[in-house]
Motif scaffolding. Structure first.
Motif, PDB file in Angstrom:
ATOM      1  N   SER A   1      21.263  43.627 -28.573  1.00 23.49           N
ATOM      2  CA  SER A   1      20.284  43.294 -27.520  1.00 23.49           C
ATOM      3  C   SER A   1      18.984  44.071 -27.694  1.00 23.49           C
ATOM      4  CB  SER A   1      20.883  43.567 -26.139  1.00 23.49           C
ATOM      5  OG  SER A   1      21.144  44.950 -25.963  1.00 23.49           O
TER       6      SER A   1
ATOM      7  N   GLU B   1      16.858  42.538 -30.436  1.00 19.82           N
ATOM      8  CA  GLU B   1      16.126  41.384 -29.900  1.00 19.82           C
ATOM      9  C   GLU B   1      14.891  41.825 -29.120  1.00 19.82           C
ATOM     10  OE1 GLU B   1      16.561  38.129 -30.493  1.00 19.82           O
ATOM     11  OE2 GLU B   1      18.022  38.867 -31.967  1.00 19.82           O
ATOM     12  N   THR B   2      15.018  42.906 -28.376  1.00 18.22           N
ATOM     13  CA  THR B   2      13.866  43.414 -27.627  1.00 18.22           C
ATOM     14  C   THR B   2      12.761  43.851 -28.574  1.00 18.22           C
ATOM     15  OG1 THR B   2      15.265  44.152 -25.799  1.00 18.22           O
ATOM     16  CG2 THR B   2      13.077  45.140 -25.963  1.00 18.22           C
TER      17      THR B   2
ATOM     18  N   SER C   1      10.972  40.949 -29.893  1.00 19.04           N
ATOM     19  CA  SER C   1      10.111  40.325 -28.874  1.00 19.04           C
ATOM     20  C   SER C   1       8.760  41.029 -28.755  1.00 19.04           C
ATOM     21  CB  SER C   1      10.812  40.318 -27.511  1.00 19.04           C
ATOM     22  OG  SER C   1      10.828  41.610 -26.920  1.00 19.04           O
TER      23      SER C   1
END
Length: 356
Positions: free
Chosen positions: A173, A176-177, A180
């Motif tokens: 997770s 993914e951050t 982004s």
């Protein structure tokens, strides 16, 4: 060994006292006492700084410029040997240098008060401003690609492609951050080709311990000039934001303690602009908050990459150490982004206050 080194600087005799000094993680430092005087002896870490003569060249060149143009500025240049050398190299693996200890000075490892943030930012700004007329092409690159965000992102991508399934799962997770926030890299690449961003003499390591204060906690000067290279203001301002803004440091694992202290942000902006407002372009002034994002994001990428690479660079005291460091920095980046509108108001006010 140190006694042989000190003899090169004509420091010898029975009254020489030597003790370990400071909290630096890269170079080994000693406090030397001799004939009523104090000195700082450093052994340069050649695993990190592979070309110590580049550092010596830079400091010598800056010292010559400041002596001519700003002779009253306190610049911590090395003491030269009896042969006028800045370095003593007893073998191929060791480089030593000596400085005069600045009497009445002290430093901090933690930014305890916003006033310290202001004074530190002012000193880093003053350092760059006084050297605004210096030809940066004369500076050697002592740490190639040190703040090259594009390279750090590529290294992060490579680490993702090679990581074990277990570490990828643990970090999924947060990876993914980080992806982004890829637009921070895009903006950095725009800066590289934008003529509104000027390359200046930049310190590149603006933690609070690299500022000397007097007995009244007023800034005296900046120290530890090994990382001084041509660079952009976002490196110095960004590193101050990364290391001064949160009451919790990068080792904190209780991420609820991480926050952006608005009064400390204001202190950094006012301190830096008190010296640099007339030097910065309007476009640069518009990138103050970006500077913080730039440095925090880069460090988050580096910690995450090291975790995915099995901790080969920073090392780890426990299995998820670098993962936690990365999460810490991601949390700080999120907090900075959340407060962006408020921080813009602080900058606008500071620009008016310092527009003199």
């Amino acid at each position: 060994m140190t006694s042989d080194i000190l003899k090169e600087f004509n420091i010898k005799g029975e009254d020489v006292e030597t003790e370990d000094f400071g909290s630096g993680l890269i170079n080994h430092t000693w406090l030397i006492k001799h004939a009523g005087k104090k000195y700082i002896l450093q052994k340069i870490n050649k695993h990190v700084f592979t070309e110590p003569h580049g550092i010596d060249n830079n400091i010598r060149s800056l010292a010559e410029y400041l002596t001519i143009h700003y002779p009253d500025y306190l610049f911590t240049k090395p003491i030269y040997t009896t042969n006028q050398k800045g370095l003593v190299e007893p073998d191929d693996h060791s480089s030593y240098r000596l400085f005069t200890f600045v009497e009445g000075s002290h430093s901090y490892t933690i930014v305890e008060r916003k006033e310290l943030a202001y004074e530190a930012a002012k000193q880093f700004g003053k350092f760059t401003k006084l050297l605004s007329g210096f030809d940066t092409s004369k500076l050697k690159i002592t740490l190639p690609d040190f703040h090259n965000l594009s390279l750090r992102y590529q290294q992060f991508e490579q680490s993702v492609s090679k990581a074990t399934k277990e570490r990828l799962a643990n970090a999924a997770s947060f990876i993914e951050t980080l992806i982004s926030y890829r637009h921070i890299v895009d903006e950095y690449e725009n800066i590289l080709v934008n003529p509104c961003f000027k390359k200046r003499v930049t310190h590149h390591d603006t933690k609070i311990s690299n500022v000397l204060f007097n007995s009244n906690n007023k800034g005296l000067c900046v120290i530890d000039l090994d990382t001084v290279m041509p660079g952009y203001f976002i490196s110095d301002v960004g590193d101050m934001m990364r290391t001064y803004l949160s009451p919790a440091g990068e080792e904190e694992t209780d991420f609820s303690k991480i926050d952006i202290r608005e009064d400390y942000f204001e202190a950094i902006v006012n301190g830096y602009l008190s010296e640099m407002q007339q030097e910065l372009t309007e476009t640069e002034k518009d990138h103050f908050i970006y500077a913080g994002k730039f440095m925090i994001y880069m460090q988050a990428l580096r910690f995450m990459a090291d975790y995915l690479n099995n901790d080969i660079y920073y090392g780890a005291k426990y299995e998820t150490h670098n993962l936690n460091r990365a999460i810490n920095q991601i949390t700080l980046l999120n907090k900075l982004s959340e407060k962006e509108s408020k921080l813009k108001e602080i900058i606008a006010k500071a620009l008016l206050v310092n527009d003199v």
